[in-house]
Design a protein around this motif. Structure first.
Motif, short mmCIF file in Angstrom:
data_model
loop_
_atom_site.label_atom_id
_atom_site.label_comp_id
_atom_site.label_asym_id
_atom_site.label_seq_id
_atom_site.Cartn_x
_atom_site.Cartn_y
_atom_site.Cartn_z
N THR A 1 39.08 32.93 41.53
CA THR A 1 39.55 33.50 42.69
C THR A 1 38.52 34.44 43.53
OG1 THR A 1 39.37 34.88 40.81
CG2 THR A 1 41.38 34.04 40.69
N GLU A 2 37.45 34.19 42.49
CA GLU A 2 35.86 35.38 43.85
C GLU A 2 34.81 35.63 43.73
OE1 GLU A 2 36.91 39.73 41.91
OE2 GLU A 2 38.54 39.02 41.73
N ASP A 3 33.55 35.65 43.71
CA ASP A 3 32.89 35.82 43.66
C ASP A 3 32.31 37.07 42.85
OD1 ASP A 3 29.82 34.57 44.84
OD2 ASP A 3 29.15 36.49 44.02
N TRP A 4 31.48 36.43 41.96
CA TRP A 4 30.76 37.67 40.52
C TRP A 4 28.86 37.25 40.63
CZ3 TRP A 4 27.96 36.42 35.80
CH2 TRP A 4 27.40 37.72 35.08
N ALA B 1 34.07 32.50 40.27
CA ALA B 1 34.59 33.34 38.53
C ALA B 1 35.79 33.36 38.65
CB ALA B 1 33.58 34.35 38.31
N ILE B 2 36.55 33.62 37.46
CA ILE B 2 38.18 33.81 37.73
C ILE B 2 38.53 34.83 37.61
CG2 ILE B 2 40.56 33.29 36.78
CD1 ILE B 2 38.67 30.02 36.58
N LEU C 1 36.63 34.71 33.49
CA LEU C 1 35.87 33.94 33.39
C LEU C 1 35.39 33.03 33.98
CD1 LEU C 1 36.78 32.65 31.00
CD2 LEU C 1 38.86 31.49 32.21
N VAL C 2 33.90 32.43 33.62
CA VAL C 2 33.05 32.35 35.20
C VAL C 2 32.44 30.67 34.90
CG1 VAL C 2 30.59 32.26 35.72
CG2 VAL C 2 31.69 34.00 34.89
#
Ligand SMILES: [Zn+2]
Length: 248
Positions: free
Chosen positions: A146-149, A154-155, A165-166
């Protein structure tokens, strides 16, 4: 907000003669207590599956049900219903054995990992113990980032503080790291995607590729650029737990 680190699978393998434990994180969130991995459960001590019995002997896993997460939560004053949500890095028996002790929890895991338990297809996926899932957990499955971590796809999970959650596929088909915001810093449980004790040079490359997966070089480089992130592995030395100053 607190992140408490429990040791839910102490073990003393014969070679090398290390004393290790499996960190399970107890996180205080806006949706109550969240457990990240469960370690071994009560049934692993009382009625272990043959595969679990084999590994308990081979890895010198301590024979004491008081290490089960549900017993540790009880000593902290929480019943099993307090952990309404469990986030799983992956579903090997030494990480998921405690799921039956929390039958009312929602279990958050990557869809690929859940599906791997239905149709294991590699030797390392034989480490799933079907009795960990016989109570038909309330699965919450994720698959799309869903996005960048911090540079990883990552979720984002539905908790505050932020939990991600990566995907770190390789050790198992759907293995993920779990990143948890800790004030201005982060705890990143990379589980079995990095060597014991998060010591990147502990194991040779061929062994990393065979057992741990392909992420060690990238994570080593990434960690050197992110001092604000505290990395954990799926198996840490006992001295790490002793330094937490928390009972286990
Ligand atoms: Zn594993």
């Amino acid at each position: 907000m607190t992140i408490r680190i429990l040791n839910c699978a102490p073990m003393s393998p014969w070679l090398p003669r290390w004393h290790l434990g499996a960190p399970c994180l107890l996180v205080d969130t806006d949706r109550g207590l969240v457990l990240v991995d469960t370690g071994l459960g009560l049934h692993d001590y009382v009625t272990p599956a043959p595969m679990v019995r084999f590994f308990r002997l081979g890895f010198g896993i301590h024979d004491d049900p008081e290490h089960a997460a549900v017993r540790q939560l009880s000593r902290l004053g929480h019943g099993p219903e307090a952990a309404r949500h469990i986030v799983m890095t992956h579903l090997h028996f030494d990480h998921a054995g405690g799921l039956p002790d929390f039958p009312h929890a929602q279990v958050h895991v990557h869809r690929r990992e859940y599906e791997a338990t239905l149709h294991p297809r590699s030797w390392i996926e034989l480490g799933y113990d079907r009795s960990d899932f016989a109570h038909a957990p309330s699965w919450v499955l994720y698959d799309q980032p869903t996005e960048d971590w911090l540079g990883f796809q990552a979720i984002r999970l539905p908790f505050r503080p932020e939990v991600y959650l990566v995907p770190l596929f390789g050790h198992t088909r759907g293995h993920c790291g779990v990143a948890i915001q800790d004030g201005g810093a982060w705890v990143f449980q990379c589980a079995d995607a990095i060597p014991t004790n998060a010591q990147f040079d502990l194991t040779p490359r061929w062994l990393n590729r065979l057992v741990i997966g392909p992420h060690v070089p990238k994570l080593r480089d990434w960690a050197s650029r992110h001092p604000e992130v505290r990395l954990l592995a799926g198996h840490m030395r006992q001295s790490f737990f002793d330094a937490q100053g928390q009972p286990c």
